[in-house]
Design an enzyme around this catalytic site. Structure first.
Site, PDB file in Angstrom:
ATOM      1  N   LYS A  25       0.861  -1.196   0.000  1.00 34.25           N
ATOM      2  CA  LYS A  25       0.000   0.000   0.000  1.00 34.25           C
ATOM      3  C   LYS A  25       0.885   1.229   0.000  1.00 34.25           C
ATOM      4  CE  LYS A  25      -2.522   1.882   3.895  1.00 34.25           C
ATOM      5  NZ  LYS A  25      -3.485   1.562   4.971  1.00 34.25           N
ATOM      6  N   LEU A  26       0.656   2.092  -0.984  1.00 32.29           N
ATOM      7  CA  LEU A  26       1.448   3.319  -1.099  1.00 32.29           C
ATOM      8  C   LEU A  26       0.628   4.483  -0.573  1.00 32.29           C
ATOM      9  CD1 LEU A  26       2.662   2.804  -4.785  1.00 32.29           C
ATOM     10  CD2 LEU A  26       3.938   2.234  -2.694  1.00 32.29           C
ATOM     11  N   LYS A  27       1.204   5.276   0.312  1.00 36.78           N
ATOM     12  CA  LYS A  27       0.528   6.488   0.770  1.00 36.78           C
ATOM     13  C   LYS A  27       0.657   7.533  -0.336  1.00 36.78           C
ATOM     14  CE  LYS A  27      -0.645   5.409   5.028  1.00 36.78           C
ATOM     15  NZ  LYS A  27      -2.023   5.553   5.544  1.00 36.78           N
ATOM     16  N   ASN A  64      -5.708   8.908   2.792  1.00 36.63           N
ATOM     17  CA  ASN A  64      -6.032   9.490   4.096  1.00 36.63           C
ATOM     18  C   ASN A  64      -6.874  10.772   3.960  1.00 36.63           C
ATOM     19  OD1 ASN A  64      -3.095   8.015   5.079  1.00 36.63           O
ATOM     20  ND2 ASN A  64      -4.910   7.795   6.379  1.00 36.63           N
ATOM     21  N   ASP A  87     -11.629   3.694   5.331  1.00 42.03           N
ATOM     22  CA  ASP A  87     -10.915   3.559   6.602  1.00 42.03           C
ATOM     23  C   ASP A  87     -11.537   4.567   7.571  1.00 42.03           C
ATOM     24  OD1 ASP A  87      -9.078   3.835   8.703  1.00 42.03           O
ATOM     25  OD2 ASP A  87      -7.302   3.938   7.464  1.00 42.03           O
ATOM     26  N   LYS A 114     -10.212  -1.289  11.838  1.00 45.08           N
ATOM     27  CA  LYS A 114      -9.223  -1.067  12.906  1.00 45.08           C
ATOM     28  C   LYS A 114      -9.988  -1.050  14.219  1.00 45.08           C
ATOM     29  CE  LYS A 114      -6.256   1.912  10.094  1.00 45.08           C
ATOM     30  NZ  LYS A 114      -5.737   3.283   9.919  1.00 45.08           N
ATOM     31  N   GLY A 152      -3.888  -0.937  10.508  1.00 40.71           N
ATOM     32  CA  GLY A 152      -2.963  -0.780  11.631  1.00 40.71           C
ATOM     33  C   GLY A 152      -2.736   0.686  11.918  1.00 40.71           C
TER      34      GLY A 152
HETATM   35  O1  OSB Z   1      -4.495   5.217   7.165  1.00 44.17           O
HETATM   36  O2  OSB Z   1      -4.117   3.168   7.464  1.00 44.17           O
HETATM   37  C1  OSB Z   1      -3.866   4.345   7.735  1.00 44.17           C
HETATM   38  C2  OSB Z   1      -0.898   4.520  10.142  1.00 44.17           C
HETATM   39  C3  OSB Z   1      -1.315   5.533  10.985  1.00 44.17           C
HETATM   40  C4  OSB Z   1      -2.513   6.149  10.740  1.00 44.17           C
HETATM   41  C5  OSB Z   1      -3.301   5.772   9.657  1.00 44.17           C
HETATM   42  C6  OSB Z   1      -2.907   4.753   8.818  1.00 44.17           C
HETATM   43  C7  OSB Z   1      -1.657   4.141   9.042  1.00 44.17           C
HETATM   44  C8  OSB Z   1      -1.105   3.124   8.167  1.00 44.17           C
HETATM   45  C9  OSB Z   1      -0.056   2.210   8.750  1.00 44.17           C
HETATM   46  O3  OSB Z   1      -1.387   3.001   7.012  1.00 44.17           O
HETATM   47  C10 OSB Z   1      -0.563   0.841   8.989  1.00 44.17           C
HETATM   48  C11 OSB Z   1       0.402   0.054   9.834  1.00 44.17           C
HETATM   49  O4  OSB Z   1       1.383  -0.446   9.280  1.00 44.17           O
HETATM   50  O5  OSB Z   1       0.186  -0.060  11.057  1.00 44.17           O
HETATM   51 MG    MG Z   2      -5.871   4.256   5.860  1.00 50.97          MG
END
Ligand code: OSB
Ligand code: MG
Length: 374
Positions: free
Chosen positions: A166-168, A195, A243, A267, A295
């Site tokens: 997964k790429l941010k 996000n 999410d 989550k 996560g």
């Molecule tokens: O949007 O999934 C998210 C971490 C912190 C806050 C939001 C997110 C994330 C991650 C990391 O994507 C997921 C992980 O490796 O714990």
């Molecule tokens: Mg997310």
């Protein structure tokens, strides 16, 4: 028959763990993982839970110092006030009068569940109804300074077996970067996570991403806007995964009914606890909606819960449940390990199946406080 938990006291411990590399998202960059841990003291047994809230209220309106107060002033005392706890479901009932504060509630529920399960000689994954003893792991990759650095990091994860990358993304670092990664890795299951950084005017960005064969596009738009997500989903072949927008099984039902997403990231912190997380998984299984466990860069204490949830039968996609060494030089618990086949063992010991190592906890401790009953 199970024994009730005689909850005597609660302790809050804030910890800070350096990350192996900064984690950058459209919200900003983290170099240290700060978290509040809750210790539930049940006399002969104790249990631990981790709060998912970050230092700043960016991903969620909850944040670390706010959670500290909510737990001390309201939630902790309300939980202690009701006498012995018959089972983990009761935590949610005792805290229901407090609106919101889901991450804080989830940490209490996890700590109580851990202690109650230990008192009864039970394991969390089994108690929840796990369908498997290993789970499929993906990895969430932060925004990198250059494409070369990103590709090097991604190659490193693929060499370790991770099954989905997964790429941010953020405005200005999206289509071009993802296209380049796709060109380098034509067959890798790839997804992106925005996000909530985009608006409905950014449809062209998502139409371009739609050409890249992604497994999903996670939370493209504002977390409060299910209707715009439904409009966007109707224009894309790629599945939208929500999410931030999903805070409860009710939200999940609304999102599915509106067509706002085709996949859900679960989550436990965001939805108010591991039992609500299981309810979303149950709902999704009945509806045939694929889900996976996300996560929040958790230490081993929170990760243990995520991995147990990932073993549930309705969880059908690899999660963001990565190995401890993807986050920390040294975890608080025994490390979680991803095998070369991209899977991780579900903890099978009593309770959540993980405990903070006393020496490491001491080294990472920033502050602690007790919570007294009413
Ligand atoms: O949007 O999934 C998210 C971490 C912190 C806050 C939001 C997110 C994330 C991650 C990391 O994507 C997921 C992980 O490796 O714990
Ligand atoms: Mg997310």
């Amino acid at each position: 028959m199970t024994e009730p938990l005689n909850l005597r006291a609660l302790e809050l411990v804030e910890v800070a763990l350096p990350l192996v590399r900064p984690f950058r998202t459209s919200f900003g960059e983290e170099t240290v993982k700060r978290a509040i841990l809750v210790r539930a003291d049940g006399g002969d047994v104790e249990g631990w839970g981790e709060c998912a809230a970050s230092a700043e209220p960016r991903y969620s309106e909850e944040w670390l110092d706010g959670v500290w107060l909510a737990l001390r002033e309201h939630l902790g005392r309300a939980l202690l006030a009701g006498g012995a706890i018959s089972d983990p479901e009761e935590v949610g009932h005792r805290l229901a009068w407090v609106r919101g504060h889901r991450m804080a509630k989830a940490a209490l529920e996890a700590a109580v569940a851990d202690a109650w399960l230990r008192a009864n000689g039970l394991n969390l994954a089994e108690y929840l109804g796990a369908a498997r003893d290993r789970v499929s792991c993906g990895v969430s990759v932060g925004i990198a300074a250059t494409l070369d650095e990103l590709l090097e990091e991604v190659h490193g994860y693929l060499a370790r077996g991770y099954r989905r990358v997964k790429l941010k993304i953020e405005r200005g670092r999206d289509v071009e970067v993802v296209r380049a990664v796709r060109a380098a890795l034509p067959d890798t299951p790839l997804s992106v996570d925005a996000n909530a950084a985009y608006s409905p005017a950014d449809v062209p960005v998502f139409e371009a991403l739609d050409e890249l064969g992604l497994v999903m596009i996670e939370q493209p738009l504002d977390h409060e806007d299910l209707v715009e997500h439904a409009r966007l989903q109707s224009r894309l072949r790629t599945s939208i995964c929500l999410d931030e927008s999903i805070r409860s099984v009710r939200d999940a039902a609304a999102a599915v009914e509106l067509g706002a997403c085709r996949i859900i990231n679960i989550k436990p912190g965001r939805v108010g606890g591991l039992l609500e997380a299981r309810r979303i998984q149950d709902f999704a299984r009945l509806q045939g909606i694929p889900v996976w466990i996300g996560g929040m860069l958790e230490t081993g204490v929170g990760r243990a819960v995520n991995v147990a949830l990932a073993a549930l039968p309705g969880v059908t996609m690899p999660g963001d449940t990565s190995a401890s060494d993807r986050y920390f030089p040294e975890d608080l618990t025994a490390p979680f390990v991803v095998d070369p086949d991209g899977t991780m063992a579900v903890p099978s010991g009593p309770g959540i199946g993980a405990t903070p190592h006393p020496g490491r906890l001491e080294r990472c401790r920033v502050r602690s406080a007790g919570v007294a009953g009413f």
